[in-house]
Motif scaffolding. Structure first.
Motif, short mmCIF file in Angstrom:
data_model
loop_
_atom_site.label_atom_id
_atom_site.label_comp_id
_atom_site.label_asym_id
_atom_site.label_seq_id
_atom_site.Cartn_x
_atom_site.Cartn_y
_atom_site.Cartn_z
N LEU A 1 -4.80 2.04 -4.60
CA LEU A 1 -4.09 1.89 -3.32
C LEU A 1 -4.06 0.45 -2.82
CD1 LEU A 1 -5.36 4.93 -1.19
CD2 LEU A 1 -3.02 4.53 -2.01
N VAL B 1 0.84 -1.20 0.00
CA VAL B 1 0.00 0.00 0.00
C VAL B 1 0.88 1.25 0.00
CG1 VAL B 1 -1.77 1.31 1.27
CG2 VAL B 1 -1.95 -1.19 1.10
N ALA C 1 -9.07 7.43 0.94
CA ALA C 1 -8.79 6.01 0.68
C ALA C 1 -10.11 5.24 0.74
CB ALA C 1 -7.82 5.46 1.72
N ARG D 1 2.17 1.71 -3.44
CA ARG D 1 1.10 2.20 -4.33
C ARG D 1 0.80 3.67 -4.06
NH1 ARG D 1 -2.28 -1.49 -6.86
NH2 ARG D 1 -1.83 -3.70 -6.53
N LEU D 2 0.90 4.07 -2.81
CA LEU D 2 0.66 5.49 -2.49
C LEU D 2 1.76 6.37 -3.11
CD1 LEU D 2 -0.97 7.70 -1.05
CD2 LEU D 2 0.34 7.20 1.04
N LEU E 1 0.85 6.71 -6.64
CA LEU E 1 -0.29 7.62 -6.75
C LEU E 1 0.18 9.07 -6.65
CD1 LEU E 1 -3.41 8.07 -6.81
CD2 LEU E 1 -3.36 7.89 -4.31
N SER F 1 -9.50 6.04 -9.17
CA SER F 1 -8.23 5.45 -9.62
C SER F 1 -7.98 5.64 -11.11
CB SER F 1 -8.20 3.94 -9.31
OG SER F 1 -8.22 3.75 -7.91
N CYS G 1 0.28 4.85 6.45
CA CYS G 1 0.95 5.62 5.39
C CYS G 1 0.67 7.11 5.52
CB CYS G 1 0.47 5.21 4.01
SG CYS G 1 0.82 3.54 3.55
N ALA H 1 -3.66 2.16 5.31
CA ALA H 1 -3.77 3.55 4.81
C ALA H 1 -3.37 4.53 5.91
CB ALA H 1 -5.19 3.83 4.33
N ILE I 1 -2.41 8.52 5.54
CA ILE I 1 -3.73 8.93 5.04
C ILE I 1 -4.67 9.13 6.23
CG2 ILE I 1 -5.78 7.97 3.88
CD1 ILE I 1 -3.94 7.12 1.63
N THR J 1 -12.04 2.04 1.04
CA THR J 1 -11.72 0.70 1.54
C THR J 1 -12.85 -0.30 1.37
OG1 THR J 1 -12.32 1.55 3.74
CG2 THR J 1 -9.98 1.47 3.20
#
Ligand SMILES: *Cc1c(COP(=O)(O)O)cnc(C)c1O
Length: 221
Positions: free
Chosen positions: A214, A11, A35, A14-15, A18, A194, A51, A48, A53, A37
């Motif tokens: 994500l 994740v 995010a 991926r962030l 992003l 996305s 990270c 998330a 978020i 979910t």
């Protein structure tokens, strides 16, 4: 529902990807990443949050309530409700929801105003012409905003979902939503997911709602 394990390191990677996509779009400022979910377990929310978020979105009442209950309150993110909303679900959602993004009709405005006076809401506009995606026709949005304000709700922005599979085809709808938000004095434009976030950001999104970019592909519901 089969549950897909979430790897927090994945994740985080991926962030980063992003953020790189966002950085490649010019003149993006003060962007909120929600995010999304839905379809994933609570460990997606935890990953998330780890990270950095702080805003999480869900589409289904029961799923959201279960996740909010499963997180300890110290790590509570800001929870946004994004899904088609039935009036009889509002009451049970009140303790869970911080921002109601999918408000699209008078009866919902009245119910939220009754159960959660002063709640923070977005009005959802339908940009694709597909009724199953929810949202009011753009031309009805100004009167809904007036109604919500008169009912004492704090209207923070507009939300819209683009046309699946064709970001460029979503551009005119995004543009119209942003123009309408401007004319109504609304700060937030929650557009972009996305697959179409670049187009949404070019058109003036202040809030993107990102799930699969994500967390990977969602389990089939
Ligand atoms: C599922 C969903 C998202 C996230 O979709 P992705 O394509 O996975 O980023 C965003 N907004 C709404 C309203 C959704 O239902």
């Amino acid at each position: 529902m089969t549950s897909i394990p979430i790897d927090p390191a994945e994740v985080a990677r991926r962030l980063d990807d992003l953020r790189a996509r966002i950085d490649r779009v010019d003149s993006v400022r003060d962007l909120t990443i929600v995010a999304v979910t839905k379809g994933f377990d609570i460990d997606a929310v935890s990953a998330a949050l780890q990270c950095g978020i702080t805003t999480v979105g869900e589409n289904y009442a029961q799923e959201m309530i279960a996740k909010v209950a499963a997180l300890d309150s110290e790590t509570r993110p800001e929870w946004h409700f994004l899904g088609r909303l039935q009036r009889n679900k509002v009451r049970s959602l009140v303790p869970a929801v911080d921002v109601w993004q999918s408000v699209d009709r008078v009866e919902l405005i009245d119910e939220i105003a009754k159960r959660a006076p002063g709640a923070h809401v977005f009005l959802q506009a339908n940009l694709s012409g597909e009724p199953q995606k929810g949202g009011a026709p753009l031309e009805e949005v100004p009167s809904l905003v007036d109604h919500a304000r008169s009912a004492g709700l704090l209207v923070e922005g507009l939300m819209g979902v683009g046309i699946e599979g064709s970001p460029e085809q979503s551009r005119p709808g995004f543009r119209a939503l942003v123009a309408l938000a401007d004319s109504l004095g609304l700060i937030h434009r929650s557009i972009g997911m996305s697959d179409d976030l670049e187009v949404a950001l070019q058109e003036g999104s202040t809030m993107i709602r990102v799930g699969s970019a994500l967390f990977g592909p969602r389990p089939i519901r």
